[in-house]
Scaffold this motif. Structure first.
Motif, PDB file in Angstrom:
ATOM      1  N   ILE A 174      -3.779   5.409  -0.914  1.00 18.77           N
ATOM      2  CA  ILE A 174      -2.416   5.685  -1.316  1.00 18.77           C
ATOM      3  C   ILE A 174      -2.103   6.996  -1.128  1.00 18.77           C
ATOM      4  CG2 ILE A 174      -0.559   5.697  -3.313  1.00 18.77           C
ATOM      5  CD1 ILE A 174      -2.203   3.294  -4.205  1.00 18.77           C
ATOM      6  N   GLN A 175      -3.008   8.100  -1.447  1.00 18.84           N
ATOM      7  CA  GLN A 175      -2.681   9.616  -1.397  1.00 18.84           C
ATOM      8  C   GLN A 175      -3.047  10.092  -0.295  1.00 18.84           C
ATOM      9  OE1 GLN A 175      -3.934  11.281  -5.153  1.00 18.84           O
ATOM     10  NE2 GLN A 175      -4.225   9.057  -6.001  1.00 18.84           N
ATOM     11  N   ALA A 176      -4.297   9.902   0.442  1.00 18.49           N
ATOM     12  CA  ALA A 176      -4.658  10.685   1.638  1.00 18.49           C
ATOM     13  C   ALA A 176      -4.030  10.398   2.656  1.00 18.49           C
ATOM     14  CB  ALA A 176      -6.227  10.736   1.743  1.00 18.49           C
ATOM     15  N   THR A 177      -3.887  11.282   3.628  1.00 22.60           N
ATOM     16  CA  THR A 177      -3.343  10.806   5.134  1.00 22.60           C
ATOM     17  C   THR A 177      -3.966   9.837   5.804  1.00 22.60           C
ATOM     18  OG1 THR A 177      -1.632  12.869   5.024  1.00 22.60           O
ATOM     19  CG2 THR A 177      -2.207  11.857   6.983  1.00 22.60           C
ATOM     20  N   LEU A 178      -5.494  10.308   5.743  1.00 18.46           N
ATOM     21  CA  LEU A 178      -6.383   9.560   6.866  1.00 18.46           C
ATOM     22  C   LEU A 178      -7.741   9.308   6.014  1.00 18.46           C
ATOM     23  CD1 LEU A 178      -6.581   8.486   9.620  1.00 18.46           C
ATOM     24  CD2 LEU A 178      -7.425  10.709  10.120  1.00 18.46           C
ATOM     25  N   TYR A 226     -12.915  -0.085  -6.774  1.00 20.12           N
ATOM     26  CA  TYR A 226     -12.061  -0.115  -5.672  1.00 20.12           C
ATOM     27  C   TYR A 226     -10.674   0.119  -5.907  1.00 20.12           C
ATOM     28  CZ  TYR A 226     -11.422  -5.347  -5.643  1.00 20.12           C
ATOM     29  OH  TYR A 226     -11.310  -6.656  -6.329  1.00 20.12           O
ATOM     30  N   GLU A 227     -10.235  -0.562  -7.253  1.00 20.85           N
ATOM     31  CA  GLU A 227      -8.883  -0.349  -7.772  1.00 20.85           C
ATOM     32  C   GLU A 227      -8.815   1.261  -8.068  1.00 20.85           C
ATOM     33  OE1 GLU A 227      -8.163  -3.167 -10.671  1.00 20.85           O
ATOM     34  OE2 GLU A 227      -7.726  -4.840  -9.335  1.00 20.85           O
ATOM     35  N   ASN A 228      -9.754   1.637  -8.614  1.00 19.56           N
ATOM     36  CA  ASN A 228      -9.704   3.334  -9.201  1.00 19.56           C
ATOM     37  C   ASN A 228      -9.912   4.155  -7.907  1.00 19.56           C
ATOM     38  OD1 ASN A 228      -9.036   2.607 -11.749  1.00 19.56           O
ATOM     39  ND2 ASN A 228     -11.155   2.508 -12.481  1.00 19.56           N
ATOM     40  N   TYR A 229     -10.841   4.101  -7.195  1.00 19.19           N
ATOM     41  CA  TYR A 229     -11.285   5.103  -6.400  1.00 19.19           C
ATOM     42  C   TYR A 229     -10.917   4.877  -4.892  1.00 19.19           C
ATOM     43  CZ  TYR A 229     -14.424   6.555 -10.060  1.00 19.19           C
ATOM     44  OH  TYR A 229     -14.926   7.074 -11.232  1.00 19.19           O
ATOM     45  N   VAL A 230     -10.974   3.470  -4.435  1.00 22.58           N
ATOM     46  CA  VAL A 230     -10.488   3.436  -3.257  1.00 22.58           C
ATOM     47  C   VAL A 230      -8.828   3.140  -3.073  1.00 22.58           C
ATOM     48  CG1 VAL A 230     -10.523   1.608  -0.983  1.00 22.58           C
ATOM     49  CG2 VAL A 230     -12.593   2.131  -2.614  1.00 22.58           C
ATOM     50  N   ARG A 288      -5.036  15.336  -2.312  1.00 19.95           N
ATOM     51  CA  ARG A 288      -3.684  16.194  -1.970  1.00 19.95           C
ATOM     52  C   ARG A 288      -3.230  15.432  -0.599  1.00 19.95           C
ATOM     53  NH1 ARG A 288      -5.568  22.594  -2.647  1.00 19.95           N
ATOM     54  NH2 ARG A 288      -6.323  22.063  -4.591  1.00 19.95           N
ATOM     55  N   PRO A 289      -1.694  15.601  -0.677  1.00 24.77           N
ATOM     56  CA  PRO A 289      -1.037  15.152   0.748  1.00 24.77           C
ATOM     57  C   PRO A 289      -1.665  16.073   1.705  1.00 24.77           C
ATOM     58  CG  PRO A 289       0.811  15.565  -1.218  1.00 24.77           C
ATOM     59  CD  PRO A 289      -0.757  16.470  -1.720  1.00 24.77           C
TER      60      PRO A 289
END
Length: 371
Positions: A137-141, A128-132, A102-103
């Motif tokens: 990209i999506q999490a703030t931190l 790493y391409e799927n999970y990391v 979520r943002p």
């Protein structure tokens, strides 16, 4: 005055066992206990959401825990159901199961897990391409417990890693773990205070034990292990039963409060991780207790041990582990020197420092608004 947005849901693989009853004993769970205590102290209302055999709702130490029926082969579907059920703020305990974040959320990284021995480059790339990448990209931190994850992420996704990843090493509670007088005992005791999972190095350690026990009549090994995974316990007991010197292969299943006494009775502590390691709680606790530590040069252990100064940092092979154990068995003064330096180093990982760093990021990403 009313506090808005006080609720934070923590998504985690398992705080409790899949039946929703026994607490799981491990580093991730210890981390979440401490984080939930801090969030509660700061005024947040914490709930946990985890995998389960069947749906359940219970409480653990006053926190609500919700179990979601899960298929071990399709855990992402369980996370999807959590996402659909839970509204509001979410904190993700690890980068393991989900590909959606979520943002305005924090995700925790506990190490580089895709260094699994036998993984092909294609497997690692998919991890790493799927999970990391999804987390970056999506999490703030992303809070990482070691610099190994940051450096790997920076090498693959330099811009995103520098924007999103911050390091807060794991902690040790110095009010519980500190050097104390060791009782005299006739044997040199080597302690393995870890889960029996493959990544934690049990298979490596059990290879070196038989010849060392035969070589040193005054040597013993002590396993402080959990009961989380019955099949691992079966393997351990089957191996121990066959060991010619099994009278000097001891074991116990201590709870967390008993661990200082377990460390106190040891002369040497081994942290023989093979992969997927952060800044190990076991390593930090042994250091804080003033013990001579042998650790492998895997993951975040390299952030803790300076080889020859506050422990021995070795390549994860039978030959190097045997050599390091022989050296410390034969040189008691070196054990004392390394242990004293380890205890001094551990002060930089005091739990109070960990809490202060976390407070800053929690307040920034999940601010408590007042009316």
């Amino acid at each position: 005055m009313i506090l808005l947005d006080r609720q934070i849901a923590i998504f985690t693989p398992n705080l409790l066992a899949w039946n929703g009853q026994e607490p799981v004993i491990g580093g991730l769970e210890r981390y979440l206990h401490a984080l939930a205590e801090l969030l509660t102290e700061m005024g947040y209302e914490v709930s946990f959401h985890q995998n389960a055999h069947r749906d359940f709702q219970t409480t653990f130490r006053g926190w609500p825990v919700y179990g979601y029926q899960a298929d071990q082969h399709h855990l992402h579907l369980t996370v999807k159901r959590m996402e659909e059920t839970v509204r509001g703020r979410v904190l993700y305990s690890s980068i393991l199961q989900q590909v959606y974040y979520r943002p305005r959320s924090i995700c925790i990284s506990h190490g580089v897990w895709w260094e699994l021995p036998g993984y092909s480059p294609a497997h690692a790339r998919a991890a790493y391409e799927n999970y990391v990448a999804a987390a970056l990209i999506q999490a703030t931190l992303i809070i990482s417990c070691d610099y190994n994850f940051l450096n790997v992420a920076r090498a693959i996704y330099p811009n995103l890693a520098d924007q999103k990843v911050r390091v807060i090493p794991n902690f040790v509670d110095l009010t519980q773990f500190y050097p104390r007088e060791k009782e005299q005992q006739p044997r040199v005791r080597v302690l393995y205070p870890r889960r029996l999972a493959p990544e934690r190095g049990f298979d490596l350690l059990k290879e070196v034990i038989p010849p060392l026990l035969a070589e040193y009549p005054d040597l013993e090994f002590h396993f402080a292990i959990d009961k989380n995974t019955p099949r691992y316990l079966e393997i351990f007991h089957a191996w121990r039963q066959k060991e010619a010197h099994n009278g000097r292969v001891l074991y116990c299943h201590p709870d967390f409060n008993a661990m200082p006494e377990v460390y106190a009775a040891a002369d040497i502590v081994v942290i023989p991780s093979i992969y997927s390691e952060g800044t190990s709680f076991s390593c930090l606790e042994a250091m804080a207790m003033g013990k001579a530590v042998i650790a492998t040069n895997v993951g975040g252990l390299t952030n803790l041990i300076i080889d020859g100064y506050n422990g021995l940092l070795i390549h994860p092979t039978r030959e190097y582990l045997t050599q390091a154990l022989r050296f410390l068995i034969d040189h008691p003064r070196e054990r004392l020197r390394l242990g004293a330096n380890a205890a001094a180093t551990a002060r930089a990982f005091d739990r109070r420092l960990w809490e202060a760093r976390w407070r800053q990021y929690i307040s920034k990403v999940y601010p408590l608004e007042r009316l």
